[in-house]
Design an enzyme around this catalytic site. Structure first.
Site, PDB file in Angstrom:
ATOM      1  N   ARG A  31       0.833  -0.857   0.167  1.00 35.47           N
ATOM      2  CA  ARG A  31       0.072  -0.271  -0.189  1.00 35.47           C
ATOM      3  C   ARG A  31       0.733   1.274   0.355  1.00 35.47           C
ATOM      4  O   ARG A  31       0.609   2.067  -0.637  1.00 35.47           O
ATOM      5  CB  ARG A  31      -0.956  -0.199   1.098  1.00 35.47           C
ATOM      6  CG  ARG A  31      -1.927  -0.787   0.898  1.00 35.47           C
ATOM      7  CD  ARG A  31      -2.783  -1.165   2.449  1.00 35.47           C
ATOM      8  NE  ARG A  31      -1.405  -1.690   3.654  1.00 35.47           N
ATOM      9  CZ  ARG A  31      -2.078  -2.785   4.140  1.00 35.47           C
ATOM     10  NH1 ARG A  31      -3.191  -4.008   4.097  1.00 35.47           N
ATOM     11  NH2 ARG A  31      -0.920  -3.548   5.280  1.00 35.47           N
ATOM     12  N   ARG A  34       7.602 -10.245  -2.475  1.00 32.95           N
ATOM     13  CA  ARG A  34       7.856 -11.281  -2.032  1.00 32.95           C
ATOM     14  C   ARG A  34       7.357 -11.744  -3.519  1.00 32.95           C
ATOM     15  O   ARG A  34       8.140 -13.365  -3.676  1.00 32.95           O
ATOM     16  CB  ARG A  34       6.641 -11.988  -0.753  1.00 32.95           C
ATOM     17  CG  ARG A  34       7.214 -12.004   0.349  1.00 32.95           C
ATOM     18  CD  ARG A  34       6.296 -12.192   1.395  1.00 32.95           C
ATOM     19  NE  ARG A  34       5.274 -11.416   1.283  1.00 32.95           N
ATOM     20  CZ  ARG A  34       4.500 -11.635   2.790  1.00 32.95           C
ATOM     21  NH1 ARG A  34       5.002 -11.944   3.724  1.00 32.95           N
ATOM     22  NH2 ARG A  34       3.406 -10.186   1.814  1.00 32.95           N
ATOM     23  N   SER A  35       6.779 -10.862  -4.372  1.00 30.66           N
ATOM     24  CA  SER A  35       5.800 -11.819  -5.582  1.00 30.66           C
ATOM     25  C   SER A  35       5.741 -10.215  -6.707  1.00 30.66           C
ATOM     26  O   SER A  35       5.954  -9.696  -5.871  1.00 30.66           O
ATOM     27  CB  SER A  35       4.984 -12.685  -5.004  1.00 30.66           C
ATOM     28  OG  SER A  35       4.000 -11.181  -4.920  1.00 30.66           O
ATOM     29  N   ARG A  94      10.751  -0.674   9.084  1.00 31.32           N
ATOM     30  CA  ARG A  94      11.118  -0.512  10.867  1.00 31.32           C
ATOM     31  C   ARG A  94      12.463  -0.765  10.535  1.00 31.32           C
ATOM     32  O   ARG A  94      12.872  -1.108   9.760  1.00 31.32           O
ATOM     33  CB  ARG A  94      10.410  -2.119  11.151  1.00 31.32           C
ATOM     34  CG  ARG A  94       8.954  -2.108  11.561  1.00 31.32           C
ATOM     35  CD  ARG A  94       8.711  -1.467  12.026  1.00 31.32           C
ATOM     36  NE  ARG A  94       7.388  -1.585  12.412  1.00 31.32           N
ATOM     37  CZ  ARG A  94       6.587  -0.705  12.459  1.00 31.32           C
ATOM     38  NH1 ARG A  94       6.962   0.515  12.083  1.00 31.32           N
ATOM     39  NH2 ARG A  94       5.009  -0.563  13.340  1.00 31.32           N
ATOM     40  N   ASP A 139      13.861   7.198   9.680  1.00 34.14           N
ATOM     41  CA  ASP A 139      13.161   7.513  10.061  1.00 34.14           C
ATOM     42  C   ASP A 139      12.862   6.053  10.948  1.00 34.14           C
ATOM     43  O   ASP A 139      12.014   6.432  12.943  1.00 34.14           O
ATOM     44  CB  ASP A 139      11.493   7.675   9.752  1.00 34.14           C
ATOM     45  CG  ASP A 139       9.843   7.904   9.920  1.00 34.14           C
ATOM     46  OD1 ASP A 139      10.735   9.278  11.035  1.00 34.14           O
ATOM     47  OD2 ASP A 139       9.193   7.294  10.602  1.00 34.14           O
ATOM     48  N   GLU A 178      15.022   1.895  18.883  1.00 33.12           N
ATOM     49  CA  GLU A 178      13.941   3.355  19.075  1.00 33.12           C
ATOM     50  C   GLU A 178      13.727   2.929  20.990  1.00 33.12           C
ATOM     51  O   GLU A 178      13.405   2.122  21.565  1.00 33.12           O
ATOM     52  CB  GLU A 178      13.042   3.123  18.394  1.00 33.12           C
ATOM     53  CG  GLU A 178      13.259   3.002  17.102  1.00 33.12           C
ATOM     54  CD  GLU A 178      11.907   3.163  15.898  1.00 33.12           C
ATOM     55  OE1 GLU A 178      10.485   3.205  16.538  1.00 33.12           O
ATOM     56  OE2 GLU A 178      12.274   2.939  14.781  1.00 33.12           O
ATOM     57  N   HIS A 210      10.706   8.199  13.934  1.00 37.62           N
ATOM     58  CA  HIS A 210       9.887   7.479  13.785  1.00 37.62           C
ATOM     59  C   HIS A 210       8.362   8.343  13.855  1.00 37.62           C
ATOM     60  O   HIS A 210       7.768   8.022  14.830  1.00 37.62           O
ATOM     61  CB  HIS A 210       9.223   6.235  14.729  1.00 37.62           C
ATOM     62  CG  HIS A 210       8.843   5.282  14.346  1.00 37.62           C
ATOM     63  ND1 HIS A 210       8.645   3.537  14.859  1.00 37.62           N
ATOM     64  CD2 HIS A 210       7.337   5.026  13.757  1.00 37.62           C
ATOM     65  CE1 HIS A 210       7.630   3.509  14.281  1.00 37.62           C
ATOM     66  NE2 HIS A 210       7.285   4.277  13.566  1.00 37.62           N
TER      67      HIS A 210
END
Ligand code: NAP
Ligand code: 8YV
Length: 332
Positions: free
Chosen positions: A170, A191-192, A248, A272, A277, A295
């Site tokens: 997204r 992944r694909s 992440r 970020d 953290e 973040h």
């Protein structure tokens, strides 16, 4: 976690309440907390602040509310025999033991899509900031160096450059939309391969990195992506390449990144998110070729409100017995 949690529920009455009891496992934004308190008895991080009081109320807790960085391990779930739902104000849910929840039929919900624009905007902002050295230029002017030393060294052009996106979901697609307007060529790994999208697919991050000038990372965290961006990928990105991480911290081997930045293996980074953290490696602080943000990719009034509304709506839907709005894929 920065502030001391309050020790008990929002109810001022001493009479038992029939409203569902909820445990918040993060310091929630006031506009999220106020919605929860309007419908539920909220115990704000009581498991951290007062384990004895928490042990007494734990059998009544039916819901957990948290954020994208929250941890809800199996051990915490096991302390809550009446737990029915875990609702997060955030799209990432790598801190939740979803398998443990599914074993007990407990749905997990998150807040996809409402933050796509915001996170994509910050990814573009970090890319521009590090390539055009905007924070460094700001410091240059404030230090009076412009008048003393003249113009700064020339920067790196972003428009028209080659962009690689690690994770074309997204948010990755929202980044690609923006990059198109910058006239960038776009390639990706995931992944694909995605049918119907006009972008080149590479099977690995290393293969992608070798072909681009900017590499933006926007996958989930967790075991499946841990240290996916390692020394090999950074070497492939090369001395003219820039890494942007809005995913992440766990996705990037931060020690390898510091080494690559210090030795000029890559040109720069915009970050970020961090492995530990809120304690990014201090070696990063000293580097002029990095831009660091705390973040904050989804952190605007408008987007955080939309995330809070959706997270609260999921809890209200559950307790009203209506379909959940946005369960995580494993629970859909
Ligand atoms: P999404 O729609 O699920 O997209 C994730 C993408 O990552 C997909 O393209 C997926 O590939 C790819 N991916 C997953 N595992 C992978 C692996 N092992 N190797 C390669 N690619 C992999 O998620 P989203 O809504 O875009 O959000 C992505 C993440 O951004 C969140 O999970 C969160 O961690 C992070 N985030 C950070 C902030 C922030 O404040 N910095 C804010 C929001 C989100 P497939 O499509 O092939 O499955
Ligand atoms: C927020 C995030 O930092 O959505 C995510 O996965 O990391 C961010 O949007 C967080 O979730 C706010 O609670």
């Amino acid at each position: 976690m920065t502030a001391a949690p309050s020790s008990s529920s929002s109810s001022s009455s001493s009479a038992p309440s029939s409203r569902p009891h909820i445990l918040s496992v993060a310091k929630l934004a006031p506009f999220f907390m106020s919605q929860l308190q309007a419908s539920f008895e909220v115990h704000d991080r009581l498991h951290d602040s007062d384990p004895a009081a928490f042990a007494k109320i734990a059998p009544q807790i039916r819901g957990i509310a948290g954020g994208g960085e929250s941890k809800v391990p199996r051990a915490l779930q096991q302390q809550l025999p009446a737990l029915e739902i875990i609702s997060l104000m955030g799209v990432g849910y790598d801190g939740i033991d979803v398998a443990a929840a599914i074993e007990r039929g407990i749905p997990v919900t998150h807040t996809p899509n409402v933050l796509n624009d915001e996170v994509a905007d910050l990814a573009m902002g970090l890319m521009l900031s590090v390539a055009r050295r905007i924070p460094l230029a700001d410091r240059y002017v404030r230090a009076g160096r412009w008048a003393k030393e003249g113009p700064m060294p020339l920067a790196r052009k972003v428009s028209g450059a080659r962009l690689g996106i690690v994770g074309l979901g997204r948010i990755g697609q929202a980044i690609a939309d923006r990059a198109q307007a910058f006239g960038m060529s776009i390639a990706y790994t995931a992944r694909s391969a995605k049918a119907g999208l006009p972008y080149a697919f590479y099977p690995t991050a290393a293969a992608l990195a070798a072909e681009v000038d900017f590499l933006i990372v926007i996958t989930p965290g967790g075991a499946g992506t841990r240290h996916m961006i390692n020394a090999e990928v950074l070497a492939a990105l090369g001395s003219g390449g820039y890494l942007i991480n809005v995913a992440r911290g766990s996705v990037v081997d931060e020690a390898a990144l510091v080494d690559a930045l210090q030795r000029g293996v890559i040109a720069g980074a915009g970050l970020d998110v961090f492995e530990n953290e809120p304690h990014p490696l201090e070696a990063l602080w000293a580097l002029d070729n990095v831009v660091l943000t705390p973040h904050m990719a989804s952190a605007t009034v408008q987007t955080r409100q939309a995330m809070a509304d959706l997270a609260a709506d999921n809890l209200r839907a559950h307790f009203a017995g209506t379909p959940l709005l946005t369960p995580v894929p494993e629970c859909a």
